[in-house]
Structure formats: C-alpha cells, structure tokens
Design an enzyme around this catalytic site. Structure first.
Site, short mmCIF file in Angstrom:
data_model
loop_
_atom_site.label_atom_id
_atom_site.label_comp_id
_atom_site.label_asym_id
_atom_site.label_seq_id
_atom_site.Cartn_x
_atom_site.Cartn_y
_atom_site.Cartn_z
N ASN A 88 64.07 -6.56 0.10
CA ASN A 88 62.75 -6.28 0.67
C ASN A 88 61.79 -5.78 -0.41
O ASN A 88 61.96 -6.10 -1.58
CB ASN A 88 62.87 -5.31 1.85
CG ASN A 88 61.94 -5.69 3.00
OD1 ASN A 88 60.78 -6.02 2.79
ND2 ASN A 88 62.46 -5.64 4.21
N ARG A 89 60.81 -4.97 -0.03
CA ARG A 89 59.70 -4.67 -0.94
C ARG A 89 59.77 -3.25 -1.51
O ARG A 89 60.25 -2.33 -0.86
CB ARG A 89 58.37 -4.87 -0.20
CG ARG A 89 58.15 -6.33 0.19
CD ARG A 89 56.89 -6.54 1.03
NE ARG A 89 56.66 -7.98 1.21
CZ ARG A 89 57.16 -8.70 2.24
NH1 ARG A 89 57.89 -8.10 3.17
NH2 ARG A 89 56.93 -9.99 2.32
N HIS A 186 70.18 -13.09 3.39
CA HIS A 186 68.86 -13.61 3.78
C HIS A 186 69.03 -15.01 4.39
O HIS A 186 68.72 -16.02 3.77
CB HIS A 186 67.94 -13.66 2.56
CG HIS A 186 66.48 -13.69 2.90
ND1 HIS A 186 65.83 -14.86 3.23
CD2 HIS A 186 65.56 -12.70 2.96
CE1 HIS A 186 64.56 -14.58 3.46
NE2 HIS A 186 64.37 -13.28 3.31
N ASP A 262 57.01 -9.91 10.67
CA ASP A 262 57.65 -9.70 9.37
C ASP A 262 57.76 -8.21 9.18
O ASP A 262 57.06 -7.61 8.36
CB ASP A 262 56.87 -10.37 8.24
CG ASP A 262 57.64 -10.38 6.92
OD1 ASP A 262 58.83 -9.98 6.93
OD2 ASP A 262 57.08 -10.79 5.89
N GLU A 341 67.43 -9.62 8.50
CA GLU A 341 68.01 -8.95 7.34
C GLU A 341 68.51 -7.58 7.76
O GLU A 341 67.71 -6.68 8.02
CB GLU A 341 66.98 -8.78 6.23
CG GLU A 341 66.36 -10.05 5.69
CD GLU A 341 65.19 -9.72 4.77
OE1 GLU A 341 65.35 -8.87 3.86
OE2 GLU A 341 64.10 -10.29 4.98
#
Length: 381
Positions: A88-89, A186, A262, A341
């Site tokens: 992820n981020r 993923h 998302d 995820e």
C-alpha cells in the site's frame, strides 16, 4: 567435510535461485487447482468449481507468464503477486524508526507517495522455489536493504491448497535492523469468471464484511489523513450483505476524480476475540452467475478493497475466461474485478497514535512478521 557440505548447499541454492522465474508450478486438491510463478511469488490461475461442477478460473492474469514482466513495464497492474516490503502507500515515501528516517522512492502521483514498496517492489523480484509438492509450494526472497528500506529481511511465502481452500502464509524475518514489514497478496478476483461474456462487471456480486465498521480516511491521492471514519450510512457499509455496486457511483472517497472503492476497511473484531484471531469470517463474496462464494479469514487487521476503478477495457482475459460468442473477445472493464489485500493499517508506520507499531515494525529481537490468510470456496445457498 563441513566446508564441503556448505559448498554443496550453496551450489544447490544457487541453482534454485537461477531457475526460470516464469516457470509455472501447479498445486491441487479436491475442488481447487492453483498455479504460481517465481516472478513476484505470483498466483497466475485459480480454478474452483461453479454451481454446475465446472472448474472456473477466478483470478485475473495472463496466459503467457512473460507478459507479467511486460505489464510491470507498462500498465503495472500488480496482477497476482506479493507486494512489499511495505504494501500500500507511504506518505511522502518517508518514515522514522528508532530515530532513523528512511526515504523510499516515490513511484505514484508524480512523486508524492510510495506505492507497494517503491520502484521495484517484491512483485518484480525473482523468488526462489525452496519446496514443492502436489499440494503446497514455498518461495523465498532475501531483501538486502532494497529500495532504501533499512536492514535485511528474509521472507518465505508458502501457498497450500486443501479441499476447496487456498492458504497463504507469508513469514518475514528482520535479520539485523528494525524495519517496517507489511506484505500482502495482490490478487484480482472475478468470481463470475467472465462467464457472462464481454462488457461484464461484478457490481451484482454480493459482498459481506461483518466486522468492518470503519475505514481509514484518505486525501486526494489516497494517502491517509490520520482520521478514521464510520461506514454507517455510506456506500462502504457492507456490515450486512449487499450488492457490491449498491452505491458505487456515489462512492467518491477513493481519491481525486475517483468513483468507486479503493479504501482500507478496518477489522474491528468482537470484544472477546484476539486482535490477530484468524478464525472469524471477515469477508464473503458470491457470484450469482457461477454460484461461487469466497470466504476470507486472516490474522491481519484491515482489508484494502479496490473495485478496479482504473481498468478501462484494454486488457484481455485469459483463454480459459473467454465466453464470448462468434469469436468476440472479452476485456477487463471498470468494476470488472476486485482486489482484497489483507494487511495491517495503511501507512500505520507514520501514525503511531493508531497503535500499529507492534504489528508493522520488526527487528532481530522480535517475532517474525506473519501474514496468514485463508480463502474458502463453496457454492452459495
């Protein structure tokens, strides 16, 4: 004698490491058949039986395994691999552990944040097959401070199939320095298996997430703001079973100019359940077209749900998923798939007030990072 043994072992491991990363390995059990390649320790095919007893491939990908590499150099869709060292981020591509700040290459939103581990994450690495039989396979990968992450991390990814179940167990050990570790599979799912032909979406599939009453609030580039939001009364409320697309055209909390989902759904386990209990049904999705139902259990504390908002009908499905008439081709449309995820809280390393540090930061003196998830397949009642 001891030196000779080490030499033989090193030679054997070297041979494994140099094996073809695009070679396909298949494991099977009653009602399930799964294939993987070493490139990204990636799931390429997953066949389960539909309501008529016919095997259907319910994951997206490519028939030619080399196409995954081409995809990474162009679309970079992340079809089926492990993402890491940190899934992820990461805001601004930076984090601080024990007073040491690390900077990871920002590879998304024109250099504003890091996604799935940097420019070359675990999804683009060649993993080594260390064990394989008819029903299980284990890959390994040694990350020696790649992409600017601190220290060395060794990971073993074991995939196993039993009757109508796929199990993913990702075990990572930080060998010499404290470091963030958060891996995830993923996989892009389509439980319809594209049986309804060209132009289809999965918006009429049913989704149920009984313990996901909150999401992590994000900004315009899908990076957490630090706030947590209730899903009650929104298009993100799947605490009772609903059609996946029941309100998706009004779901606009997934970033700038984004309509869909998302988002990281927090798993709020019941009071007398452990924070990492893996015995609870946390997510269930079913298809009216095939009758296939998938139930997910995991020891992780959130599930990132992505409704394939970025797909646009330019990527074709696999040959096994072609069901068009008169040779008509099927392509992956917007909302034509979904990613689940299982992971810890997105960017939790930058929000210590969330209490996620013990689940995301590991060192040579801690237990390993373990991500354990099961996927059970059945026919919906």
């Amino acid at each position: 004698m001891f030196g000779s043994t080490l030499l033989v072992l090193a030679t054997a491991l070297g041979a494994l490491a140099q094996s073809d990363p695009f070679q396909k390995y298949t494991i099977s059990a009653k009602g399930i058949n799964a294939s993987f390649i070493g490139y990204g320790a990636r799931l390429t095919n997953l066949y389960v039986e539909d309501k008529d007893g016919k095997p259907q491939d319910v994951v997206l990908g490519y028939d030619d395994a080399h196409q995954y590499r081409e995809d990474d150099l162009t679309n970079h869709t992340y079809f089926g691999p492990i993402v890491g060292r940190y899934a992820n981020r990461i805001k601004n591509g930076t984090f601080t552990v024990d007073g040491v700040t690390s900077h990871i290459p920002e590879n998304e939103h024109q250099g504003l944040n890091t996604l799935h581990g940097g420019l070359v994450g675990y999804d683009q690495r060649n993993w080594t097959v260390v064990s394989h039989n008819d029903s299980t396979i284990t890959f390994s990968f040694c990350d020696v401070g790649l992409e600017g992450f601190p220290g060395t991390v060794v990971t073993y990814a074991t995939y196993t199939v039993t009757d109508n179940r796929w199990t993913s167990r990702l075990v990572s050990m930080a060998l010499d320095q404290p470091t963030p570790i958060m891996l995830a599979n993923h996989v892009y799912w389509n439980l319809d298996a594209f049986t309804t032909g060209p132009g289809q979406t999965i918006l009429n599939n049913t989704l149920y997430m009984p313990y996901s009453k909150r999401i992590i609030a994000i900004d315009s580039i899908a990076v957490p703001t630090g706030e947590l939001e209730s899903v009650e009364g929104t298009g993100y409320d799947f605490t009772t079973p609903k059609q996946f697309g029941f309100n998706i055209t009004n779901d606009q909390q997934c970033g700038f100019n984004c309509t869909g989902i998302d988002n990281a759904f927090i798993i709020d386990r019941p009071r007398y359940s452990a924070p990492e209990a893996n015995d609870l049904l946390l997510l269930s999705m079913s298809s009216p077209a095939t009758g296939i139902q998938m139930d997910i259990r995991t020891n992780q504390q959130s599930i990132q749900v992505y409704s394939c908002n970025g797909q646009n009908g330019t990527i074709g499905v696999k040959a096994s998923q072609e069901h068009g008439t008169n040779g008509e081709k099927t392509y992956v449309e917007k909302y034509g798939c979904v990613v689940f995820e299982t992971q810890q809280w997105i960017d939790g390393i930058n929000y210590p007030e969330w209490g996620q540090s013990e689940y995301q930061i590991y060192g040579p003196d801690t237990e390993p990072a373990v991500a354990y998830t099961t996927y059970d397949f059945s026919i919906v009642n």
